[in-house]
Design a protein around this motif. Sequence first.
Motif, PDB file in Angstrom:
ATOM      1  N   GLY A 168     -23.322  -4.558  -6.286  1.00 28.33           N
ATOM      2  CA  GLY A 168     -22.990  -5.727  -7.106  1.00 28.33           C
ATOM      3  C   GLY A 168     -21.526  -6.067  -7.045  1.00 28.33           C
ATOM      4  O   GLY A 168     -20.999  -6.753  -7.928  1.00 28.33           O
ATOM      5  N   GLY A 169     -20.851  -5.586  -6.001  1.00 27.35           N
ATOM      6  CA  GLY A 169     -19.410  -5.770  -5.913  1.00 27.35           C
ATOM      7  C   GLY A 169     -18.969  -7.198  -5.685  1.00 27.35           C
ATOM      8  O   GLY A 169     -17.829  -7.564  -6.016  1.00 27.35           O
TER       9      GLY A 169
ATOM     10  N   GLY B 262       0.806  -1.222   0.000  1.00 25.65           N
ATOM     11  CA  GLY B 262       0.000   0.000   0.000  1.00 25.65           C
ATOM     12  C   GLY B 262       0.835   1.267   0.000  1.00 25.65           C
ATOM     13  O   GLY B 262       0.412   2.289  -0.540  1.00 25.65           O
ATOM     14  N   HIS B 263       2.038   1.214   0.569  1.00 27.25           N
ATOM     15  CA  HIS B 263       2.896   2.398   0.651  1.00 27.25           C
ATOM     16  C   HIS B 263       3.521   2.756  -0.691  1.00 27.25           C
ATOM     17  O   HIS B 263       4.042   3.863  -0.862  1.00 27.25           O
ATOM     18  N   GLN B 264       3.493   1.828  -1.640  1.00 24.10           N
ATOM     19  CA  GLN B 264       4.111   2.065  -2.944  1.00 24.10           C
ATOM     20  C   GLN B 264       3.095   2.095  -4.078  1.00 24.10           C
ATOM     21  O   GLN B 264       3.478   2.161  -5.237  1.00 24.10           O
ATOM     22  N   SER B 265       1.825   2.042  -3.759  1.00 32.11           N
ATOM     23  CA  SER B 265       0.795   1.910  -4.784  1.00 32.11           C
ATOM     24  C   SER B 265       0.194   3.253  -5.166  1.00 32.11           C
ATOM     25  O   SER B 265       0.078   4.162  -4.343  1.00 32.11           O
ATOM     26  N   ASP B 266      -0.208   3.329  -6.406  1.00 30.35           N
ATOM     27  CA  ASP B 266      -0.910   4.521  -6.901  1.00 30.35           C
ATOM     28  C   ASP B 266      -2.419   4.374  -6.785  1.00 30.35           C
ATOM     29  O   ASP B 266      -3.135   5.381  -6.715  1.00 30.35           O
ATOM     30  N   TRP B 267      -2.893   3.149  -6.800  1.00 28.20           N
ATOM     31  CA  TRP B 267      -4.323   2.887  -6.786  1.00 28.20           C
ATOM     32  C   TRP B 267      -4.651   1.783  -5.768  1.00 28.20           C
ATOM     33  O   TRP B 267      -3.829   0.901  -5.517  1.00 28.20           O
ATOM     34  N   VAL B 268      -5.871   1.825  -5.209  1.00 27.93           N
ATOM     35  CA  VAL B 268      -6.350   0.756  -4.339  1.00 27.93           C
ATOM     36  C   VAL B 268      -7.654   0.216  -4.904  1.00 27.93           C
ATOM     37  O   VAL B 268      -8.554   0.969  -5.290  1.00 27.93           O
ATOM     38  N   TRP B 269      -7.714  -1.101  -5.016  1.00 26.98           N
ATOM     39  CA  TRP B 269      -8.930  -1.825  -5.433  1.00 26.98           C
ATOM     40  C   TRP B 269      -9.698  -2.099  -4.149  1.00 26.98           C
ATOM     41  O   TRP B 269      -9.357  -2.980  -3.380  1.00 26.98           O
ATOM     42  N   LEU B 270     -10.724  -1.310  -3.879  1.00 31.14           N
ATOM     43  CA  LEU B 270     -11.320  -1.221  -2.550  1.00 31.14           C
ATOM     44  C   LEU B 270     -12.731  -1.793  -2.519  1.00 31.14           C
ATOM     45  O   LEU B 270     -13.600  -1.383  -3.294  1.00 31.14           O
ATOM     46  N   ALA B 271     -12.956  -2.734  -1.605  1.00 33.29           N
ATOM     47  CA  ALA B 271     -14.290  -3.294  -1.379  1.00 33.29           C
ATOM     48  C   ALA B 271     -14.904  -2.623  -0.163  1.00 33.29           C
ATOM     49  O   ALA B 271     -14.291  -2.576   0.915  1.00 33.29           O
ATOM     50  N   VAL B 272     -16.107  -2.086  -0.329  1.00 36.61           N
ATOM     51  CA  VAL B 272     -16.777  -1.355   0.759  1.00 36.61           C
ATOM     52  C   VAL B 272     -18.234  -1.794   0.836  1.00 36.61           C
ATOM     53  O   VAL B 272     -18.794  -2.354  -0.111  1.00 36.61           O
TER      54      VAL B 272
END
Length: 705
Positions: free
Chosen positions: A546-547, A477-487
């Motif tokens: 619909g995630g 997470g500290h090196q990522s540009d994007w997060v694929w996030l489930a909410v």
Amino acid sequence: MASEEIAAFADSVRGTLARNWEAPHVAPTADLGKLWDAAADYGWFELGADGALGAAVAAVRELGRVACPLPILDGFAAIRLFAHDDLLADRIASGEIRVIAATGDSSVTRVRYADAARQATHLLLVPAAGGTAVLRSLESVTETEGLAVPAWLTASVGAVEATTEITAEEADEAVVLLRLQLAVRALAAAERAHEMAVEHAKERRQFGKVIGSFGAVQQRTATCQIDISAGNLLLADAVRAFERGKDDRLLTAELAVEHVLAAAPRVQLGAHHTLAAIGYFEEHDAPWLFRRVHGDVVRLQTLVRAAGDVADVLAEGSGSLPDADLGETGERFRAEVRELFDRFSDRLGGGTMAIDQDMVRAVAEKGWLGFAWPEEAGGRGASLAEQVVLNEETAYHRAPLSKALGAVNLLGNSILRHGTQEQKDTFLPLIRKGELAFCLGYSEPEAGSDLASLRTRAVRDGDHWVINGQKLWTTGGHQSDWVWLAVRTDPDAQPRHAGISVFLIPMDTPGITVQQHRALSGEISCTVFYDDVRVPDSMRVGEVNGGWKVIVDALAGERITMGNIAAELHRQLDDLLACVREDAQGVVGPRGSAKRALLKELAVGVQATRALVASAIRSTSQDAAATAKLAAPMAGVMGGELAERFGEAVLDILGPDAALSASVPGVPGGGSFEYGLRLSVMYVVGGGTNDIQRGMIARGLGLPR
């Protein structure tokens, strides 16, 4: 024979057994001679002349399920060795000559622990190292009561009926076929006991509940199923290797035999544990299956190869484990991948989590990132075999490509199916170039293996969503540009997974805070806090609520990547073999030593894991076979636990040197062993703990929650 023909033949064998040896409990009284006559009439002993090992093994499997010791492969091996003598081969095929086989030369006058000797007419003596194979008449037999039923016999031999000179390879093959028969029969008997235990667990009630709902019963049942499935897959690999005449067919068969040698007694005990008292009394079939399993397993000790066991072949040879054949297309592409990797040989070995932009760029220029996608999305419709090969070779060579490949398998395929056109236009080109640095926002303090219970909340505010919550174990997470996030977007939805949505969000969005943690493996994983994080609805992937479908499709990419653990363990095994071969006697000791036994255990475990992985990859969502659907969690459980066992065993074999890191010059395996041991814990807890995976397997077998 084609698979349909073998299935029909197995049905015929079952019908014959139903009339002559209908169940295990008839073992003390059934007429084996009558069955032998029927088997000869139906051509069971003609299979050796046709080289139809698949059909012969199918027959042996049916015999094992009813605890019957009819020696099909003894006759099979005899016909193959005396194939030049048409008359003799015909007499064996017709049942006029009834053969049992043992290892030994012409000086042998008596053989102990023989099955079916009372009904046999002749004994085939196979010199394990080659020489003169002898077929001698049986003069007398003496019953030796004990564990085996029908009882083993001591057989005295008479006149020589025929001899033939055989090479060491021909002798070795014959011995392996005899060993294979015992393994197939033992596993089939254990599997039948396991099936009865599963059915019992669905019906037996204790403490007001069906016992199959008890966690201990589910864990034990799943463990037995893993052993059985891996064994059957390894045996199927052995049959294919024989029928295709592969150079490594004997090693392939011995890997299967050694797995069964350890697994069949475990499965039988597990079945008895579940059956409890009902399976302890001889009115039940379980005691007779118990006798057959243990009798066949212990008889393997009487059939010793001159070439030694799996550990001896690997330690004293130059090869590796038999390859899984992924077909002409897959193997042709494997050569292409290895050619590229050879150009970057100085970049390999640093670990798959490393990043080398030059190598990523080279792979992207080849068009291999997203190459399974349709042409309109920038792909070329590559086969599943090609996708598997690319991931396996990456893992085996420790190429710094896994993050780029992960973007394809875990994000790209879902965006392709569920994303808007704008999302496809934005993200798919980045993924094809290997330039999408992402992390997964799944796990939470109260949602690890049980992802459907996640609590991170997104509340709609016009064209935006406001997100609050916390995610754990967000690797990279500290090196990522994007997060694929489930909410969670609907807290009241039922079932729980119905109210989940997925977003792809820039990590520099205001309100996102990253806290780093160093894992046992050395990786950085993060706790990520989401405090009033405001994102536009255009960042949502898939439908509102619909995630779950999006997540499932993303996780489906793990079918491609799940082979990585098997490939990594295969590489560690080859690294270990390289160390051993420098001085086999000095490192693992003489044949029969404890360290060689450890080496054999590791080799068999790696091959069994590879077999389960291959089965999982071959299965599809339309595949109705329960074992195929369960192959993925079974491979995950076996591979994860083998990774831990592997690391510990290497320390036992190589000593403290194996606990040194890659920074130490000349360290065995380049430091891969100590890193592999530290990393192994992740394999049994990442993506759902093995306890949870076993629960899934048990429910797949029909046990209740």
